[in-house]
Structures are given as structure tokens and as C-alpha cells.
Design a protein around this motif. Structure first.
Motif, PDB file in Angstrom:
ATOM      1  N   ASP A   1      41.481  32.586  37.787  1.00 60.23           N
ATOM      2  CA  ASP A   1      42.832  33.109  37.582  1.00 60.23           C
ATOM      3  C   ASP A   1      42.845  34.086  36.413  1.00 60.23           C
ATOM      4  N   CYS A   2      42.102  33.770  35.386  1.00 66.15           N
ATOM      5  CA  CYS A   2      42.017  34.644  34.216  1.00 66.15           C
ATOM      6  C   CYS A   2      41.355  35.974  34.583  1.00 66.15           C
ATOM      7  N   ILE A   3      40.275  35.913  35.364  1.00 65.75           N
ATOM      8  CA  ILE A   3      39.585  37.140  35.783  1.00 65.75           C
ATOM      9  C   ILE A   3      40.516  38.006  36.610  1.00 65.75           C
ATOM     10  N   ARG A   4      41.257  37.392  37.554  1.00 64.57           N
ATOM     11  CA  ARG A   4      42.193  38.148  38.385  1.00 64.57           C
ATOM     12  C   ARG A   4      43.258  38.828  37.529  1.00 64.57           C
ATOM     13  N   SER A   5      43.750  38.101  36.526  1.00 65.25           N
ATOM     14  CA  SER A   5      44.791  38.649  35.661  1.00 65.25           C
ATOM     15  C   SER A   5      44.284  39.862  34.878  1.00 65.25           C
ATOM     16  N   VAL A   6      43.078  39.752  34.351  1.00 65.35           N
ATOM     17  CA  VAL A   6      42.495  40.868  33.597  1.00 65.35           C
ATOM     18  C   VAL A   6      42.298  42.071  34.501  1.00 65.35           C
ATOM     19  N   MET A   7      41.790  41.827  35.712  1.00 64.55           N
ATOM     20  CA  MET A   7      41.535  42.920  36.648  1.00 64.55           C
ATOM     21  C   MET A   7      42.847  43.593  37.066  1.00 64.55           C
ATOM     22  N   GLN A   8      43.927  42.803  37.244  1.00 60.46           N
ATOM     23  CA  GLN A   8      45.202  43.360  37.676  1.00 60.46           C
ATOM     24  C   GLN A   8      45.877  44.176  36.581  1.00 60.46           C
TER      25      GLN A   8
ATOM     26  N   ASP B   1      44.333  45.317  33.508  1.00 58.47           N
ATOM     27  CA  ASP B   1      43.500  46.288  32.790  1.00 58.47           C
ATOM     28  C   ASP B   1      42.404  46.912  33.645  1.00 58.47           C
ATOM     29  N   GLY B   2      42.243  46.426  34.875  1.00 58.28           N
ATOM     30  CA  GLY B   2      41.176  46.947  35.712  1.00 58.28           C
ATOM     31  C   GLY B   2      39.807  46.445  35.262  1.00 58.28           C
ATOM     32  N   ALA B   3      38.763  46.980  35.898  1.00 54.55           N
ATOM     33  CA  ALA B   3      37.397  46.556  35.567  1.00 54.55           C
ATOM     34  C   ALA B   3      37.064  46.835  34.110  1.00 54.55           C
ATOM     35  N   ARG B   4      37.683  47.891  33.543  1.00 53.20           N
ATOM     36  CA  ARG B   4      37.411  48.226  32.141  1.00 53.20           C
ATOM     37  C   ARG B   4      37.861  47.113  31.206  1.00 53.20           C
ATOM     38  N   GLY B   5      38.869  46.336  31.666  1.00 60.11           N
ATOM     39  CA  GLY B   5      39.357  45.256  30.823  1.00 60.11           C
ATOM     40  C   GLY B   5      38.294  44.204  30.543  1.00 60.11           C
ATOM     41  N   LEU B   6      37.364  44.034  31.496  1.00 58.30           N
ATOM     42  CA  LEU B   6      36.283  43.061  31.298  1.00 58.30           C
ATOM     43  C   LEU B   6      35.306  43.512  30.227  1.00 58.30           C
TER      44      LEU B   6
END
Length: 611
Positions: A471-478, A480-485
Motif C-alpha cells: 500500500d505504501c509503494i502504491r501511494s508513493v507511485m501515485q 510522486d511517480g517512480a522518481r518518488g522511490l
């Protein structure tokens, strides 16, 4: 009678020889050195011609023919068939043996070579004897005998009066230009493979072997160790021996030659065969004991599963080749997973302590702890034991992957940076560690740290947003996009680079100091030793690199209020004081002390199993 399987193999070899001799349009004819496994010609560049090949082939088939004659009860039909193949090779040898442009057995030098000539001489002599045995045209035997005599007159020229040993090559016409000493273990191989007892026991060969051992004893770092444990008993080990002093081939590159297992074994064989010629007296017993010390050296560097590598690293003693890289990756990955699982609660506490200094963190109602103990007790009281492992999955996966990448990169770069004598300075260790940390930080650590930090931050808030790692990964991707990781990837790379730079250099330096002052085997370091060394390296790493870790955590916080790592460091220092750059040092010290101990001890133990 030969066993059916062995006889079939010999007959297959004979037919394969017949096939190779019949190939057309070969540039070097019977001197062609390399073929594909299906018997087709190898057309890529290679060192050709190698005229020892036909001689070696002839000797093998002649030995088989001798056996056939003994078993045939007077029927020499099969022996005549075999001798026809031998004649093809030996006729070729009589025409080319004096040519100076052929390649040596290492496929590196062109000229006239001691090994090649001795192999050709012996093959011609054996061929002449077989011609007489089979009552073949006496002219054939005479041609072979005359060529063998001419070679015999040439061989004394290989004795170098000035240097006092037999040189490997005369009349050099090409190949590598750095082999200035012309001292080469192929001379010993020639004496063992093709020499008469007179040559094998000669002073010339003895002087050559003595010089080889003396040079390599001083050249390779592994030869500093002179005892090893076999079956629980300490025994002496002799010098590990390589091809020639100027060698640069290291098994998978050209970074400096190493000792070879078969060449070290050959020195042992030399002493054993001398002992046979000496009878049963004290001198023979002494020679056997000397031979045993060379085999003890071989045993020291042979893998636990009895795998014998072509070469041993001249500094570490480990087998050279692709397996070593795979072992580093596997051992590092296992070590990282074990370390991450055991020490994660300290990582959680450290991260919470670092997050709580931010003004936005406080404004959002984040819980403020009075210290590490309060953080642990509060987390356990409100969320139970699972709360201490919040954010573990991304950390565990990332830790395993980053440790695998880290050890693989460090071991690879470290070998590239070794000096020609195999030594590695502390500065070069630090460079290798820096490279390992930067690569692991930029590829593996950054995304796992982002998710871990978000999950821990979320745990500190009054209202939790995430129900788990995915859920956390999905939230970051939604949002901030891949750059958020990869938010804060710069500080992550700086921290990991600094961590690995200091940790690896500290561990390897302390390890070498321990090995120099104890009788511990470098390939069999006890768990307690590596655990203690890893713990010491962890302490040094914490206090050397803590500011990088604080900046990294602040930059990856979802409420980060900094435009760059430098601005972050300056603002933290200005608003919270210099000591704030060492916030969370106590839990990080606890973690890195034990993580260093666990990861290095586990790595050493897994490597021991893989070897």
C-alpha cells in the motif's frame, strides 16, 4: 585387458585424431592448435602453430599401440593401423621442428621452445622404436632417429650460463615482450613429461626448479603463510608456484599472475620422482617429505568439496574464476538477510529518533520520544511486538540485495586495485568500499529506504495511512511517480559510500592485523573472530558516517523541507545544533555493532560452505 570403457575412450581418441588429420584448408595444417568440440576448425584468432601437439598425440597413440601389441598374441594388424596415424604426425614433426616461429604451450610466445623440442625428440625416438618393432621400412626409423639426434644437439643451448638455469625459449620471434627472465615452469613440465631419468635428475633441472621456487616464494603474498592445519595437525607448507615471474594472466583478466595448483603439484612430483631414483635411504625420505610440503600447499588452497582451481589468488589464496564472483553475491545476500532480520528494531528506533526533530513532523502530531528506551517501550506498549518490525519487508529485501551487491562489487573492485605483488593498501580498500557503497545505494538501497522511512513515519502519526508495504509503494507511485522511490538518492549514495568505505577498510585492516599476529587460517576464520572484527568495524563506521545518515533520513521524510543535502545539513546544524547530526547514534551504534558482526561473520561462514 583394458576395461571396456577405457578402451572405448582410447578408440574414440584414435578416430578423432584420424578426423583431425583429414581436415582440409587448415592454415597451419597439423600444427593447428584448437578445434571445436564437434571436430570442426576453429577460425578465430589463436596462437598457431603449436608443433608440440602432433608429438603429444603421437606419444599417446604409441603408448596405446604398445598395449595392443602385448595383448594381440602376435597379431599386429591393429598396431599397424595405429602407427599409420603416428607416421602422419611424426613426418610433420621432422619437417617443422627447427622452425623458430611456433607458439609455446602457454600460447603466448613465438620462438623455439624447450618443452616443444623435448616432446618432439621423445616422440621421434619412440616412433623409431615402434617402426623397428613392427618391421616397418627401416628408412622411416632412420629419419626419426636422425631428427631426434639433431634436436638432442640443440637442447644444451637452452642452458643459460649467466643466470644458471634452463630457459624456456630461444630465438624469440614474437608474442609477449615482457618475459625478460625467460624463467618458466614449462621447463619443469618438460622434464616431467618427456625427460629421461638422466635429465630429470640433472643439476640443470635442479637449478631451474630451485630458482623457480625461490622467485615465487618471494613474489606471492600467500607464501608468507608457512604452516597449515590438515586433519587437525599443523604441517609445513612449501611455496606456491606459478608459470613465470612476469606473468599477468590471472584466470579471468590480466591483472597479474597467480600460483597454479598443477604447477605446485608438479614441484611435488619432481621431488617424489627424485626420491624413486635415490632408493630407500635418508635422502629419498627427505625428498618425499619435501614433496609432501608442496602437496600440503595444494591442500591448503583446495576447496572443501575437493574442487581444484586452475589458479589461487596470490594474496588471498582463494580459487580464481567466475565462481568467486557468484560466491560473493550469494554469501553477501544471505548475510544481509540475516543481519536485517536480527537488527531491524534498532533501525526502527534510530529512524523514529531522527524524524522527530522536524518542525512539520511535530506540527502533524508526530509522537516525540525522550530517548531510545522510551521509543522502544512506547512502540511495544501501543503496537506490540509487530510494531517493532513495522517496515521490515522492504528493509529485509533491500538489505539482502544491497549486501549481495556490496560484497560482489567490493570483491570485484578490490581485485582490480591490487598492486602487481598482490598487496592492497588501506587507501585502495577504501576506494573499493566507496565504489561498493555508491553502487548499492543508487541501485538497491534508495527505494527500500524510502518505503521503510515512510512506513516508520506513518507509524508515528496519530492516524495511520498505510495498511502495509505494498500500500505504501502504491501511494508513493501515485503521488510522486517512480522518481518518488529514489527521493534522497544523493544522500543515500553518500551514506552508503561512506559506510562501505570505512567499514570494509576497517574490517579488512583489522582482519589482516589479526592474521599477522595469530596462526588463524585466512580460509577458515572462526566465527568468534569474524564476529568481533565486524563489531569493531561497526563502531568505527557509526561515528565516522553518522551525519550522512541523519541527512538521508530527513531528506526521505514525507514532510521533508529541504532543497538539497547541503541545505539540510546546514539547517539541522543551525536549528538543532551540531550534535543533531549525530542524533540516533546510540541505536545506530547498537545496530551497526551487531550488524557488522553478524554480516561479516555470516559472510565468512557462507563463503566457507561455498568453497
Amino acid at each position: 585387458m583394458l576395461k571396456d570403457e577405457l578402451k572405448q575412450r582410447l578408440d574414440d581418441y584414435v578416430e578423432f585424431t584420424r578426423h583431425l588429420q583429414g581436415l582440409k584448408n587448415l592454415k597451419y595444417g597439423l600444427g593447428e592448435a584448437k578445434f571445436h568440440m564437434d571436430g570442426t576448425a576453429f577460425r578465430a584468432p589463436w596462437c598457431n602453430a603449436q608443433t608440440d601437439g602432433p608429438a603429444l598425440r603421437a606419444r599417446a597413440i604409441l603408448a596405446y599401440a604398445q598395449h595392443v601389441i602385448k595383448q594381440a598374441n602376435g597379431d599386429t594388424t591393429r598396431a599397424h593401423e595405429l602407427f599409420a596415424l603416428v607416421r602422419t604426425d611424426l613426418d610433420y614433426v621432422t619437417k617443422v621442428w627447427m622452425h623458430p616461429g611456433n607458439c609455446d604451450i602457454w600460447e603466448e610466445s613465438r620462438g623455439m621452445h624447450f618443452y616443444t623440442l623435448l616432446a618432439q625428440k621423445t616422440a621421434l625416438e619412440e616412433g623409431a622404436r615402434m617402426a623397428h618393432t613392427l618391421d616397418v621400412d627401416n628408412g622411416v626409423a632412420h629419419v626419426y632417429e636422425r631428427a631426434a639426434q639433431e634436436i638432442a644437439h640443440k637442447l644444451p643451448e637452452f642452458w643459460d650460463v649467466d643466470h644458471g638455469y634452463i630457459v624456456a625459449t630461444l630465438n624469440k620471434t614474437g608474442g609477449i615482450q615482457t618475459k625478460n627472465s625467460n624463467l618458466d615452469a614449462q621447463v619443469l613440465l618438460a622434464a616431467l613429461h618427456h625427460g629421461t631419468p638422466k635429465l630429470l635428475t640433472s643439476r640443470a633441472v635442479a637449478a631451474t626448479v630451485n630458482r623457480l621456487v625461490h622467485v615465487f616464494d618471494r613474489l606471492y603474498v600467500v607464501n608468507h603463510v608457512q604452516r597449515t592445519k590438515i586433519d587437525g595437525q599443523w604441517v609445513d607448507v612449501a611455496a606456491a608456484v606459478g608459470r613465470y615471474p612476469e606473468d599477468v594472466y590471472d584466470g579471468d583478466g590480466s591483472r597479474g599472475g597467480n600460483p597454479w595448483s598443477l604447477l605446485t603439484s608438479s614441484v611435488a612430483e619432481y621431488h617424489y620422482r627424485l626420491a624413486v631414483h635415490m632408493g630407500n635411504g635418508p635422502l629419498a625420505q627427505y625428498l618425499v617429505q619435501v614433496g609432501d610440503t608442496y602437496m600440503a600447499r595444494v591442500a591448503r588452497h583446495t576447496d572443501a568439496d575437493h574442487t581444484m582451481r586452475e589458479q589461487w589468488d596470490k594474496s588471498s589464496g582463494y580459487g580464481r574464476g567466475a565462481d568467486r564472483a557468484a560466491h560473493s553475491l550469494i554469501a553477501g545476500t544471505v548475510a544481509g538477510a540475516v543481519e536485517g532480520a536480527v537488527t531491524y528494531p534498532t533501525e526502527l528506533v534510530k529512524t523514529k529518533m531522527q524524524l522527530q526533530g522536524s518542525q512539520q513532523y511535530i506540527a502533524q502530531g508526530g509522537h516525540v520520544y525522550t530517548g531510545p528506551i522510551d521509543c522502544v517501550s512506547t512502540t511495544y506498549r501501543t503496537q506490540g511486538i509487530r510494531g517493532l518490525y513495522r517496515g521490515l519487508p522492504p528493509m529485509l529485501i533491500g538489505n539482502a540485495a544491497k549486501a549481495g551487491v556490496r560484497f560482489l562489487t567490493y570483491d570485484t573492485v578490490k581485485e582490480q586495485l591490487r598492486a602487481k605483488d598482490g598487496t592492497l593498501s588501506t587507501t585502495r580498500m577504501m576506494v573499493a568500499g566507496l565504489c561498493a557503497g555508491v553502487i548499492e545505494g543508487g541501485t538497491v538501497v534508495a527505494p527500500s529506504e524510502v518505503i521503510k522511512t515512510r512506513l516508520i513515519h506513518d507509524q508515528c502519526m496519530p492516524n495511520s495511512q498505510f495498511c502495509g508495504t505494498l500500500d505504501c509503494i502504491r501511494s508513493v507511485m501515485q503521488t510522486d511517480g517512480a522518481r518518488g522511490l529514489y527521493r534522497g538518492v544523493g544522500p543515500v549514495m553518500m551514506r552508503q559510500g561512506a559506510n562501505s568505505c570505512v567499514r570494509f577498510a576497517a574490517y579488512d585492516s583489522l582482519k589482516q592485523l589479526m592474521l599477522n599476529r595469530t596462526r588463524v587460517d585466512a580460509k577458515n576464520i572462526p566465527f568468534a573472530y569474524s564476529f568481533g572484527l565486524g563489531m569493531a568495524a561497526g563502531i568505527i563506521t557509526v561515528y565516522s558516517t553518522m551525519p550522512f545518515d541523519v541527512v538521508k533520513t530527513r531528506m526521505q521524510s514525507p514532510v521533508a523541507e529541504y532543497s538539497s543535502s547541503v541545505q539540510c545539513a546546514l539547517r539541522v546544524t543551525k536549528s538543532e545544533g551540531v550534535r543533531a547530526l549525530w542524533k540516533g547514534a546510540t541505536p545506530r551504534l547498537t545496530r551497526l555493532m551487531f550488524s557488522g558482526a553478524i554480516v561479516f561473520a555470516t559472510y565468512e561462514q557462507v563463503m566457507k560452505v561455498l568453497r
